[in-house]
Scaffold this motif. Structure first.
Motif, PDB file in Angstrom:
ATOM      1  N   TYR A   1      -4.402 -14.588  60.894  1.00 42.15           N
ATOM      2  CA  TYR A   1      -3.446 -13.490  61.024  1.00 42.15           C
ATOM      3  C   TYR A   1      -3.675 -12.841  62.380  1.00 42.15           C
ATOM      4  O   TYR A   1      -4.767 -12.312  62.637  1.00 42.15           O
ATOM      5  CB  TYR A   1      -3.636 -12.481  59.892  1.00 42.15           C
ATOM      6  CG  TYR A   1      -2.692 -11.299  59.929  1.00 42.15           C
ATOM      7  CD1 TYR A   1      -1.363 -11.442  59.554  1.00 42.15           C
ATOM      8  CD2 TYR A   1      -3.133 -10.053  60.329  1.00 42.15           C
ATOM      9  CE1 TYR A   1      -0.499 -10.361  59.578  1.00 42.15           C
ATOM     10  CE2 TYR A   1      -2.279  -8.959  60.364  1.00 42.15           C
ATOM     11  CZ  TYR A   1      -0.963  -9.112  59.983  1.00 42.15           C
ATOM     12  OH  TYR A   1      -0.118  -8.043  60.020  1.00 42.15           O
ATOM     13  N   LYS A   2      -2.688 -12.954  63.264  1.00 40.47           N
ATOM     14  CA  LYS A   2      -2.750 -12.384  64.608  1.00 40.47           C
ATOM     15  C   LYS A   2      -4.024 -12.799  65.353  1.00 40.47           C
ATOM     16  O   LYS A   2      -4.646 -12.003  66.050  1.00 40.47           O
ATOM     17  CB  LYS A   2      -2.632 -10.862  64.561  1.00 40.47           C
ATOM     18  CG  LYS A   2      -1.288 -10.377  64.054  1.00 40.47           C
ATOM     19  CD  LYS A   2      -1.159  -8.880  64.163  1.00 40.47           C
ATOM     20  CE  LYS A   2       0.229  -8.434  63.721  1.00 40.47           C
ATOM     21  NZ  LYS A   2       0.411  -6.993  63.881  1.00 40.47           N
ATOM     22  N   GLY A   3      -4.434 -14.045  65.190  1.00 38.15           N
ATOM     23  CA  GLY A   3      -5.601 -14.566  65.893  1.00 38.15           C
ATOM     24  C   GLY A   3      -6.924 -14.324  65.189  1.00 38.15           C
ATOM     25  O   GLY A   3      -7.945 -14.880  65.575  1.00 38.15           O
ATOM     26  N   PHE A   4      -6.926 -13.505  64.160  1.00 35.13           N
ATOM     27  CA  PHE A   4      -8.135 -13.249  63.378  1.00 35.13           C
ATOM     28  C   PHE A   4      -8.181 -14.225  62.208  1.00 35.13           C
ATOM     29  O   PHE A   4      -7.161 -14.756  61.793  1.00 35.13           O
ATOM     30  CB  PHE A   4      -8.120 -11.830  62.802  1.00 35.13           C
ATOM     31  CG  PHE A   4      -8.360 -10.745  63.814  1.00 35.13           C
ATOM     32  CD1 PHE A   4      -9.571 -10.070  63.855  1.00 35.13           C
ATOM     33  CD2 PHE A   4      -7.362 -10.360  64.694  1.00 35.13           C
ATOM     34  CE1 PHE A   4      -9.785  -9.058  64.755  1.00 35.13           C
ATOM     35  CE2 PHE A   4      -7.567  -9.349  65.605  1.00 35.13           C
ATOM     36  CZ  PHE A   4      -8.790  -8.695  65.641  1.00 35.13           C
TER      37      PHE A   4
ATOM     38  N   MET B   1      -6.209  -8.174  50.547  1.00 36.56           N
ATOM     39  CA  MET B   1      -5.650  -8.842  51.721  1.00 36.56           C
ATOM     40  C   MET B   1      -4.859  -7.844  52.555  1.00 36.56           C
ATOM     41  O   MET B   1      -4.913  -7.870  53.781  1.00 36.56           O
ATOM     42  CB  MET B   1      -4.755 -10.000  51.283  1.00 36.56           C
ATOM     43  CG  MET B   1      -4.133 -10.752  52.433  1.00 36.56           C
ATOM     44  SD  MET B   1      -5.335 -11.584  53.495  1.00 36.56           S
ATOM     45  CE  MET B   1      -5.766 -12.969  52.452  1.00 36.56           C
ATOM     46  N   GLN B   2      -4.145  -6.937  51.909  1.00 37.55           N
ATOM     47  CA  GLN B   2      -3.369  -5.926  52.630  1.00 37.55           C
ATOM     48  C   GLN B   2      -4.278  -5.042  53.475  1.00 37.55           C
ATOM     49  O   GLN B   2      -3.964  -4.737  54.626  1.00 37.55           O
ATOM     50  CB  GLN B   2      -2.554  -5.072  51.649  1.00 37.55           C
ATOM     51  CG  GLN B   2      -1.668  -4.047  52.327  1.00 37.55           C
ATOM     52  CD  GLN B   2      -0.625  -4.681  53.225  1.00 37.55           C
ATOM     53  OE1 GLN B   2      -0.082  -5.733  52.910  1.00 37.55           O
ATOM     54  NE2 GLN B   2      -0.342  -4.053  54.346  1.00 37.55           N
ATOM     55  N   GLU B   3      -5.413  -4.632  52.933  1.00 41.27           N
ATOM     56  CA  GLU B   3      -6.362  -3.815  53.691  1.00 41.27           C
ATOM     57  C   GLU B   3      -6.887  -4.587  54.898  1.00 41.27           C
ATOM     58  O   GLU B   3      -7.031  -4.025  55.987  1.00 41.27           O
ATOM     59  CB  GLU B   3      -7.526  -3.394  52.798  1.00 41.27           C
ATOM     60  CG  GLU B   3      -8.523  -2.503  53.499  1.00 41.27           C
ATOM     61  CD  GLU B   3      -9.748  -2.179  52.654  1.00 41.27           C
ATOM     62  OE1 GLU B   3     -10.724  -1.658  53.233  1.00 41.27           O
ATOM     63  OE2 GLU B   3      -9.760  -2.451  51.432  1.00 41.27           O
ATOM     64  N   ALA B   4      -7.159  -5.873  54.720  1.00 41.15           N
ATOM     65  CA  ALA B   4      -7.633  -6.704  55.833  1.00 41.15           C
ATOM     66  C   ALA B   4      -6.583  -6.768  56.950  1.00 41.15           C
ATOM     67  O   ALA B   4      -6.895  -6.611  58.125  1.00 41.15           O
ATOM     68  CB  ALA B   4      -7.978  -8.101  55.341  1.00 41.15           C
ATOM     69  N   LYS B   5      -5.322  -6.962  56.556  1.00 38.72           N
ATOM     70  CA  LYS B   5      -4.239  -7.027  57.547  1.00 38.72           C
ATOM     71  C   LYS B   5      -4.031  -5.679  58.235  1.00 38.72           C
ATOM     72  O   LYS B   5      -3.762  -5.634  59.436  1.00 38.72           O
ATOM     73  CB  LYS B   5      -2.958  -7.514  56.885  1.00 38.72           C
ATOM     74  CG  LYS B   5      -3.015  -8.981  56.520  1.00 38.72           C
ATOM     75  CD  LYS B   5      -1.739  -9.455  55.870  1.00 38.72           C
ATOM     76  CE  LYS B   5      -1.788 -10.936  55.576  1.00 38.72           C
ATOM     77  NZ  LYS B   5      -0.537 -11.413  54.960  1.00 38.72           N
ATOM     78  N   GLU B   6      -4.154  -4.586  57.503  1.00 39.16           N
ATOM     79  CA  GLU B   6      -4.019  -3.258  58.114  1.00 39.16           C
ATOM     80  C   GLU B   6      -5.136  -3.007  59.123  1.00 39.16           C
ATOM     81  O   GLU B   6      -4.903  -2.404  60.172  1.00 39.16           O
ATOM     82  CB  GLU B   6      -4.028  -2.175  57.037  1.00 39.16           C
ATOM     83  CG  GLU B   6      -2.737  -2.151  56.229  1.00 39.16           C
ATOM     84  CD  GLU B   6      -2.787  -1.198  55.050  1.00 39.16           C
ATOM     85  OE1 GLU B   6      -3.819  -0.528  54.810  1.00 39.16           O
ATOM     86  OE2 GLU B   6      -1.762  -1.122  54.338  1.00 39.16           O
ATOM     87  N   PHE B   7      -6.349  -3.468  58.820  1.00 43.24           N
ATOM     88  CA  PHE B   7      -7.439  -3.336  59.775  1.00 43.24           C
ATOM     89  C   PHE B   7      -7.116  -4.093  61.060  1.00 43.24           C
ATOM     90  O   PHE B   7      -7.271  -3.581  62.165  1.00 43.24           O
ATOM     91  CB  PHE B   7      -8.763  -3.859  59.193  1.00 43.24           C
ATOM     92  CG  PHE B   7      -9.847  -3.980  60.234  1.00 43.24           C
ATOM     93  CD1 PHE B   7     -10.509  -2.856  60.677  1.00 43.24           C
ATOM     94  CD2 PHE B   7     -10.164  -5.206  60.795  1.00 43.24           C
ATOM     95  CE1 PHE B   7     -11.500  -2.942  61.652  1.00 43.24           C
ATOM     96  CE2 PHE B   7     -11.136  -5.303  61.781  1.00 43.24           C
ATOM     97  CZ  PHE B   7     -11.804  -4.179  62.197  1.00 43.24           C
ATOM     98  N   ILE B   8      -6.631  -5.328  60.923  1.00 40.11           N
ATOM     99  CA  ILE B   8      -6.282  -6.134  62.093  1.00 40.11           C
ATOM    100  C   ILE B   8      -5.164  -5.465  62.879  1.00 40.11           C
ATOM    101  O   ILE B   8      -5.223  -5.408  64.109  1.00 40.11           O
ATOM    102  CB  ILE B   8      -5.891  -7.556  61.664  1.00 40.11           C
ATOM    103  CG1 ILE B   8      -7.128  -8.282  61.092  1.00 40.11           C
ATOM    104  CG2 ILE B   8      -5.286  -8.331  62.817  1.00 40.11           C
ATOM    105  CD1 ILE B   8      -6.817  -9.576  60.380  1.00 40.11           C
ATOM    106  N   ASP B   9      -4.164  -4.932  62.198  1.00 36.54           N
ATOM    107  CA  ASP B   9      -3.053  -4.254  62.869  1.00 36.54           C
ATOM    108  C   ASP B   9      -3.532  -3.055  63.683  1.00 36.54           C
ATOM    109  O   ASP B   9      -2.954  -2.715  64.703  1.00 36.54           O
ATOM    110  CB  ASP B   9      -2.007  -3.794  61.851  1.00 36.54           C
ATOM    111  CG  ASP B   9      -1.221  -4.958  61.256  1.00 36.54           C
ATOM    112  OD1 ASP B   9      -1.225  -6.059  61.833  1.00 36.54           O
ATOM    113  OD2 ASP B   9      -0.627  -4.756  60.176  1.00 36.54           O
ATOM    114  N   SER B  10      -4.602  -2.410  63.222  1.00 39.22           N
ATOM    115  CA  SER B  10      -5.097  -1.217  63.912  1.00 39.22           C
ATOM    116  C   SER B  10      -6.188  -1.529  64.936  1.00 39.22           C
ATOM    117  O   SER B  10      -6.673  -0.627  65.607  1.00 39.22           O
ATOM    118  CB  SER B  10      -5.653  -0.211  62.897  1.00 39.22           C
ATOM    119  OG  SER B  10      -6.854  -0.695  62.327  1.00 39.22           O
ATOM    120  N   TYR B  11      -6.579  -2.773  65.055  1.00 38.44           N
ATOM    121  CA  TYR B  11      -7.698  -3.176  65.925  1.00 38.44           C
ATOM    122  C   TYR B  11      -7.360  -2.963  67.379  1.00 38.44           C
ATOM    123  O   TYR B  11      -6.324  -3.241  67.860  1.00 38.44           O
ATOM    124  CB  TYR B  11      -8.041  -4.634  65.673  1.00 38.44           C
ATOM    125  CG  TYR B  11      -9.365  -5.062  66.246  1.00 38.44           C
ATOM    126  CD1 TYR B  11     -10.544  -4.769  65.584  1.00 38.44           C
ATOM    127  CD2 TYR B  11      -9.435  -5.748  67.436  1.00 38.44           C
ATOM    128  CE1 TYR B  11     -11.766  -5.177  66.087  1.00 38.44           C
ATOM    129  CE2 TYR B  11     -10.652  -6.163  67.955  1.00 38.44           C
ATOM    130  CZ  TYR B  11     -11.822  -5.875  67.273  1.00 38.44           C
ATOM    131  OH  TYR B  11     -13.039  -6.267  67.790  1.00 38.44           O
TER     132      TYR B  11
END
Length: 58
Positions: free
Chosen positions: A6-9, A48-58
């Motif tokens: 997801y977005k390179g992560f 999974m949603q929390e993981a994606k939100e973390f990546i979005d805010s990275y």
């Protein structure tokens, strides 16, 4: 289970050995390249949603 990208992560789904709960470990592309046993995750999420939100805010 295979990790998803997801977005390179990389997000690896697994089970917490202490609680038995499902966890999602987030790795940077660079950290993932180190290989199992050598890499460290950037974030551990409960969903999974929390993981994606973390990546979005990275």
């Amino acid at each position: 289970m295979r990790p998803i990208t997801y977005k390179g992560f990389k997000i690896q789904e697994g089970t917490d050995i202490t609680t038995g709960n499902q966890v999602f470990k987030v790795y940077t592309k660079e950290e993932w390249a180190y290989g199992e046993g050598f890499r460290s995750y950037e974030w551990e999420a409960c969903t999974m949603q929390e993981a994606k939100e973390f990546i979005d805010s990275y």
